[in-house]
Design an enzyme around this catalytic site. Structure first.
Site, mmCIF file in Angstrom:
data_model
loop_
_atom_site.group_PDB
_atom_site.id
_atom_site.type_symbol
_atom_site.label_atom_id
_atom_site.label_comp_id
_atom_site.label_asym_id
_atom_site.label_seq_id
_atom_site.Cartn_x
_atom_site.Cartn_y
_atom_site.Cartn_z
ATOM 1 N N GLY A 63 0.473 2.396 -4.367
ATOM 2 C CA GLY A 63 -0.606 3.065 -3.864
ATOM 3 C C GLY A 63 -0.144 4.562 -3.311
ATOM 4 N N ARG A 105 -1.850 7.871 -17.127
ATOM 5 C CA ARG A 105 -1.584 6.553 -17.499
ATOM 6 C C ARG A 105 -1.802 6.739 -19.221
ATOM 7 N NH1 ARG A 105 -5.690 3.360 -13.885
ATOM 8 N NH2 ARG A 105 -4.262 2.728 -12.220
ATOM 9 N N GLY A 114 -1.123 -2.450 -7.919
ATOM 10 C CA GLY A 114 -1.000 -4.346 -7.614
ATOM 11 C C GLY A 114 -0.063 -4.921 -8.103
ATOM 12 N N LYS A 116 -1.575 -1.489 7.579
ATOM 13 C CA LYS A 116 -1.871 -2.818 8.101
ATOM 14 C C LYS A 116 -0.741 -3.847 7.814
ATOM 15 C CE LYS A 116 -6.858 -2.756 8.539
ATOM 16 N NZ LYS A 116 -8.229 -3.260 7.894
HETATM 17 P P1 AMP Z 1 -1.751 1.259 2.655
HETATM 18 O O1 AMP Z 1 -3.051 1.476 1.634
HETATM 19 O O2 AMP Z 1 -1.956 0.081 3.426
HETATM 20 O O3 AMP Z 1 -0.454 1.457 2.088
HETATM 21 O O4 AMP Z 1 -1.909 2.346 3.762
HETATM 22 C C1 AMP Z 1 -1.934 3.638 3.614
HETATM 23 C C2 AMP Z 1 -2.572 4.346 4.704
HETATM 24 O O5 AMP Z 1 -2.211 4.095 5.789
HETATM 25 C C3 AMP Z 1 -2.797 5.840 4.547
HETATM 26 O O6 AMP Z 1 -4.085 6.182 4.053
HETATM 27 C C4 AMP Z 1 -2.404 6.355 5.794
HETATM 28 O O7 AMP Z 1 -3.253 7.314 6.347
HETATM 29 C C5 AMP Z 1 -2.427 5.080 6.677
HETATM 30 N N1 AMP Z 1 -1.765 5.087 7.956
HETATM 31 C C6 AMP Z 1 -0.365 5.373 8.123
HETATM 32 N N2 AMP Z 1 -0.007 5.492 9.413
HETATM 33 C C7 AMP Z 1 -1.024 5.321 9.923
HETATM 34 C C8 AMP Z 1 -1.370 5.228 11.430
HETATM 35 N N3 AMP Z 1 -0.375 5.616 12.538
HETATM 36 N N4 AMP Z 1 -2.636 5.133 11.970
HETATM 37 C C9 AMP Z 1 -3.585 5.080 10.901
HETATM 38 N N5 AMP Z 1 -3.508 5.251 9.749
HETATM 39 C C10 AMP Z 1 -2.276 5.295 9.153
#
Ligand code: AMP
Length: 419
Positions: A376, A35, A399, A220
């Site tokens: 992220g 940064r 964010g 999610k």
């Molecule tokens: P996010 O912060 O919502 O972008 O999610 C990223 C996280 O999603 C990472 O730590 C991944 O390990 C997790 N992730 C991706 N695919 C899967 C999956 N099939 N099952 C569980 N976690 C997952």
């Protein structure tokens, strides 16, 4: 609109809001200075022009003033090293000393202000516990008033204002947005980093070359709904990957074993599919999955159809058929946005899908597509695969970038540009 390239800082005092919120270890040593490096072109231009440079940033989430764990003094030597010049330090960003130091700052000299968030006025939120709602409301009102004085004080240091802190552009804080109104439109501008971020978002969200494909991964649906809804009005193809896959698969009647799933979002998943159809957006879903008998890098694995996952098994990445399917869509795109891995990329045995998506983006970029990676874990992904310099742009703002692709107006951008 004023631009940093067109502005001559000679004889000016520039208040530059940067994002020096870098990670520190327990010895208060910087563990990643990305940064700070990202703001150097802006800071160096001001010094080279013969301007007096006032650098302002927050660090962490201090709850009191001062909280030395979050003192910018820890990063002072490194900032001086990177700038190749002496950097003075004002130990209270809104104190008498700061005003005197600013007044005495000569052409080409640099002053770093102490953490802006040592003052609750920076964020404009009262601190502490309140016995009643009335007390809280009164404290809120009070801080909004004192925030005005705090903002005016910061503005009084300078003849021009530069915002180079994209990471906080989604916050309407004193130094990121409110301060801008103290400067007329010729004397406020984005720094180089901010300019690059704004142009990248614009290329994806407004001046879009088609076809436009977004790859949404991550764990999610619930954390990505607003982004998906906004993208459904913009994209030609929406690739759904990562843990979200299984909520969609289950909603469509598939068997997903133990895969991650949000049962309260099944209906929403169907609604999103319906909306996509109405908007002529092609939703691209996984066909096969790499499944595991435990959430572990060392689990037993096999490839199966995504909607035929046996009990006690879970999908941790996409399979080879899906890799090909996603890559095909990506390679035929002219604008690409990637947010979120296709699987649990932290485990080496489940990186293949994310890697395939990364490779396809690199190839499309070589063929002239504009590709933006951000938010992220996708940044961690491109760094892990060593392809960060082979895509068009990797955003520095988690964010802030996500809010921009949700279609929100970012206060830090609005304050400079107006809408
Ligand atoms: P996010 O912060 O919502 O972008 O999610 C990223 C996280 O999603 C990472 O730590 C991944 O390990 C997790 N992730 C991706 N695919 C899967 C999956 N099939 N099952 C569980 N976690 C997952």
């Amino acid at each position: 609109m004023q631009t940093i390239d067109n502005f001559n800082f000679a004889g000016q005092k520039a208040f530059v809001r940067v994002d020096f919120n870098v990670p520190l270890n327990e010895n208060l040593e910087i563990t990643d200075d990305t940064r700070i490096r990202a703001a150097l072109p802006t800071l160096k231009k001001i010094i080279a022009d013969g301007g007096s440079l006032i650098i302002a940033s927050h660090m962490g989430r201090p709850k009191k003033n001062p909280d030395m764990k979050y003192s910018l003094k820890s990063i002072l030597p490194h900032v001086a090293d990177l700038l190749g010049t002496v950097v003075q330090f004002a130990p209270d960003c809104a104190g008498e000393d700061a005003a005197t130091m600013v007044a005495n700052l000569k052409a080409g000299e640099v002053l770093l202000l102490e953490n802006l968030r040592f003052y609750a006025e920076e964020e404009g939120k009262p601190r502490g516990e309140f016995a009643t709602d009335e007390e809280k409301a009164a404290a809120k009102k009070e801080i909004k008033e004192s925030q005005k004085a705090f903002t005016a004080k910061l503005a009084s240091y300078a003849t021009c204002y530069v915002n180079d802190a994209f990471g906080t552009a989604h916050r309407a804080h004193a130094s990121t947005a409110l301060i801008a109104k103290y400067f007329d439109e010729n004397n406020k501008m984005f720094g180089y980093l901010m300019e690059k971020e704004v142009i990248a978002v614009q290329k994806v969200m407004t001046d879009t070359a088609r076809p436009f494909t977004a790859i949404m991964g991550g764990s999610k649906v619930s954390s990505k709904i607003e982004i998906i809804e906004n993208l459904l009005t913009k994209v030609d193809n929406l690739i759904i990957a990562g843990g979200m896959t299984y909520t969609f698969t289950k909603a469509l009647g598939g068997k997903i074993g133990n895969s991650i799933c949000e049962d309260d979002k099944l209906e929403l998943a169907l609604e999103l599919l319906d909306k996509a159809k109405k908007n002529n957006v092609a939703i691209v879903l996984a066909e096969d999955a790499k499944i595991a008998d435990a959430f572990s890098n060392d689990a037993h694995t096999q490839f199966v159809n995504v909607n035929e996952i046996p009990d006690n098994w879970q999908g941790l990445d996409i399979g080879p058929i899906t890799e090909k399917k996603f890559a095909e869509v990506i390679k035929n795109s002219k604008t690409i946005l990637w947010n979120g891995p296709t699987g649990v990329f932290e485990f080496d045995n489940f990186t293949s899908g994310s890697c395939a998506v990364g490779d396809a983006i690199v190839e499309a970029t070589k063929n002239g597509a504009f590709s933006l990676v951000g938010g992220g874990d996708s940044v961690a992904c491109v760094n892990k695969f060593g392809i960060a310099d082979k895509v068009s742009y990797v955003s520095t703002g988690g964010g802030a970038l996500l809010e921009a692709i949700e279609g929100r107006i970012l206060p830090g951008i609005e304050a400079i540009r107006g809408y």
